[in-house]
Design an enzyme around this catalytic site. Structure first.
Site, PDB file in Angstrom:
ATOM      1  N   LYS A  90       0.413  -0.999  -0.689  1.00  9.77           N
ATOM      2  CA  LYS A  90       0.018  -0.089   0.211  1.00  9.77           C
ATOM      3  C   LYS A  90       0.849   0.982  -0.153  1.00  9.77           C
ATOM      4  CE  LYS A  90      -2.872   0.480   3.590  1.00  9.77           C
ATOM      5  NZ  LYS A  90      -3.615   1.960   3.533  1.00  9.77           N
ATOM      6  N   SER A  91       1.719   1.872   1.179  1.00 15.19           N
ATOM      7  CA  SER A  91       2.818   2.723   1.118  1.00 15.19           C
ATOM      8  C   SER A  91       3.655   3.382  -0.209  1.00 15.19           C
ATOM      9  CB  SER A  91       3.989   2.372   1.967  1.00 15.19           C
ATOM     10  OG  SER A  91       3.572   2.655   3.320  1.00 15.19           O
ATOM     11  N   ARG A 118      -8.958  12.462  11.639  1.00 17.18           N
ATOM     12  CA  ARG A 118      -7.304  12.061  12.386  1.00 17.18           C
ATOM     13  C   ARG A 118      -6.868  13.661  11.701  1.00 17.18           C
ATOM     14  NH1 ARG A 118      -5.749   7.268   8.796  1.00 17.18           N
ATOM     15  NH2 ARG A 118      -4.006   7.373   9.761  1.00 17.18           N
ATOM     16  N   ASP A 163       1.558  -1.031  12.070  1.00 14.13           N
ATOM     17  CA  ASP A 163       0.181  -1.225  11.217  1.00 14.13           C
ATOM     18  C   ASP A 163      -0.280  -2.867  12.176  1.00 14.13           C
ATOM     19  OD1 ASP A 163      -0.275   1.104  10.299  1.00 14.13           O
ATOM     20  OD2 ASP A 163       0.351   0.490   8.533  1.00 14.13           O
ATOM     21  N   ARG A 169      -8.290  -3.228   9.683  1.00 15.72           N
ATOM     22  CA  ARG A 169      -6.793  -4.666  10.462  1.00 15.72           C
ATOM     23  C   ARG A 169      -7.040  -4.652  11.504  1.00 15.72           C
ATOM     24  NH1 ARG A 169      -2.464  -3.724   7.242  1.00 15.72           N
ATOM     25  NH2 ARG A 169      -1.921  -1.349   6.039  1.00 15.72           N
TER      26      ARG A 169
HETATM   27  C1  S3P Z   1       2.789   5.213   5.901  1.00 13.31           C
HETATM   28  C2  S3P Z   1       3.237   5.488   7.252  1.00 13.31           C
HETATM   29  C3  S3P Z   1       2.182   4.866   9.121  1.00 13.31           C
HETATM   30  C4  S3P Z   1       1.492   3.676   8.414  1.00 13.31           C
HETATM   31  C5  S3P Z   1       0.395   3.893   7.323  1.00 13.31           C
HETATM   32  C6  S3P Z   1       0.919   3.491   6.228  1.00 13.31           C
HETATM   33  C7  S3P Z   1       3.807   5.434   5.342  1.00 13.31           C
HETATM   34  O1  S3P Z   1       1.751   5.918   9.427  1.00 13.31           O
HETATM   35  O2  S3P Z   1       0.754   3.480  10.269  1.00 13.31           O
HETATM   36  O3  S3P Z   1      -0.336   2.628   7.677  1.00 13.31           O
HETATM   37  O4  S3P Z   1       3.406   5.187   3.684  1.00 13.31           O
HETATM   38  O5  S3P Z   1       3.784   5.985   5.127  1.00 13.31           O
HETATM   39  P1  S3P Z   1       2.604   7.111  10.085  1.00 13.31           P
HETATM   40  O6  S3P Z   1       4.069   7.242   8.762  1.00 13.31           O
HETATM   41  O7  S3P Z   1       1.306   7.980  10.605  1.00 13.31           O
HETATM   42  O8  S3P Z   1       3.236   6.397  11.436  1.00 13.31           O
END
Ligand code: S3P
Length: 440
Positions: free
Chosen positions: A23-24, A122, A324, A397
């Protein structure tokens, strides 16, 4: 949207599956592709609701975005973003909205960002505050620190953005990435100092798109630097499997007696594999085969076999590399001998839901002993009764973690709102059932 899903105790799970795309990396490939000049081809993109919202956003900012096959997308960037004609609706995606705001901040545009009920709860100031320091302007349309908001890019507020040196108190890849993306169109050298290392996909992908990014170790963390004014050029991105999604079938393999589950093509970037390290410390029979490189990342095939797990204290410094994954870790800890202590994870409270409180509530409803702390929680393993319907607050999740728990609990476990699973793991139920799970 189905109103509820139920997981029943299953015989052993067995087989080999492929995890959906990361996903990232999928969000980043869309956004960088939209900012770049020329064509970006993406393979293995996660076609979940979150990423599709980002694809629509990038299109609204002026890029041509086209699906050319399963997981294959072509993005033709205009070399910059322009004012969109409609509201940028990021759906459920925190990564989408925060990175897009960073990207948009450097251009001569105004845009209104919004999201679903969960995203509207959020915090956004963690990103808007540094972007405002750089010269972008924000207007809160409903409440301070929350969506919907209007962004006016630096170039419209009296000159280009100015680079900043930003020091984070909590390591966040989203915040770091938003600042770096804005820094691309800022005057001077932007830097972000992190107390611990957070996932570095933005840095790696920026390099693949032709930008120079500096990294210097500082204590437990690092300082990332980027000179403004660097052009991005479209490229090819191969997105590997998402370790955060692979965690669910692997967890089922660990807790359902007699199981052996392999997930192929899992990204093994060490800043994402804290859960796997923790499971190994708990005594999990977890092995990696066929290690290779794909899309600029380490990748491997991960096999989980049923294991007698024991409780552990998870090092707090590991939080960023598995932030996560605590919900699914907690589900597996419920079957372990002894106590699993998860502390230093206050960030879990500002994810798609308050994940500490929902895991505590859901596990307790399933007969698991859990203690809640302001910044953590403690699970004591033992027989898992199940027999509950768990409230997920629209969090994918939380839903998947309890469904996996239900595959090995004495009584069935149901979750409300399973439709949200499609934000990160389309086809989750079919994949789990193909392995022998009983979810329906
Ligand atoms: C992510 C960073 C994380 C993670 C999110 C995806 C990203 O959040 O929880 O699901 O793709 O950069 P944070 O950077 O706010 O910890």
């Amino acid at each position: 949207m189905t109103s509820r899903l139920t997981a029943h105790r299953s015989a052993s799970l067995a087989g080999t599956v492929r995890a959906p795309g990361d996903k990232s990396m999928s969000h980043r490939s869309m956004i960088l592709g939209g900012m770049a000049a020329g064509v970006t081809e993406v393979e293995g993109l996660l076609e979940g609701d979150d990423v599709l919202a980002t694809a629509r956003a990038v299109q609204a900012f002026g890029a041509k975005v086209q699906r050319t096959g399963e997981g294959r997308w072509r993005i033709e960037g205009a070399g910059g973003f322009e004012t969109p004609l409609s509201v940028i609706d990021c759906g459920n995606a925190g990564t989408g909205v925060r990175l897009l705001m960073g990207a948009a901040a450097g251009y001569s545009l105004t845009a209104t960002f919004d999201g679903d009920g969960s995203l509207r709860k959020r915090p956004m100031k963690r990103v808007t505050a540094p972007l405002a320091q750089m010269g972008a302007r924000f207007g809160w349309l409903a409440a301070e620190d929350r969506l919907p908001l209007t962004l006016t890019g630096g170039a419209l507020t009296g000159g280009a953005l100015k680079a900043i040196d930003y020091v984070q108190t909590v390591a966040s890849a989203q915040v770091k990435s938003a600042i770096l993306l804005a820094g691309l169109n800022a005057e001077g050298v932007t830097s972000v100092l992190e107390p611990e290392k957070s996932r570095d996909h933005t840095e790696r992908m920026l390099r693949a798109f032709g930008a120079e990014v500096g990294v210097e170790a500082v204590g437990e963390g690092w300082k990332v630097t980027l000179k403004g004014g660097q052009p991005l050029t479209g490229t090819f991105v191969a997105v590997p499997g998402d370790p955060s999604s692979a965690a669910f079938p692997l967890a089922a393999g660990l807790i359902a007696p007699g199981s052996e589950v392999t997930v192929e093509g899992v990204m093994l970037n060490p800043l994402r594999t804290g859960l796997f390290d923790t499971w190994v410390e708990m005594g999990a029979d977890l092995t990696v085969a066929n290690r290779r490189q794909a899309g600029g990342e380490d990748v491997g095939d991960v096999t989980a076999r049923f294991s007698r797990l024991k409780g552990v204290v998870v090092p707090e410094a590991r939080a960023a590399s598995m932030i996560d994954e605590y919900p699914i870790l907690a589900a597996t800890a419920a079957f372990a001998d002894g106590v699993t202590v998860m502390r230093g994870v206050g960030e879990m409270r500002v994810k798609e839901s308050d994940r500490i409180s929902l895991m505590v509530e859901g596990l307790r409803a399933c007969g698991v002993q859990v203690e809640e702390e302001p910044e953590g929680f403690i699970v004591t393993g033992g027989p898992v009764k199940g027999g509950a319907t768990v409230h997920t607050a629209h969090d994918h999740r939380i839903a998947m973690s309890h469904l996996v728990l239900g595959l090995a609990a004495d009584q069935p476990v149901s979750v409300d709102e399973p439709g949200m699973i499609a934000t990160s793991f389309p086809g989750f139920v079919e994949l789990m059932n193909r392995l022998g799970g009983r979810i329906g």
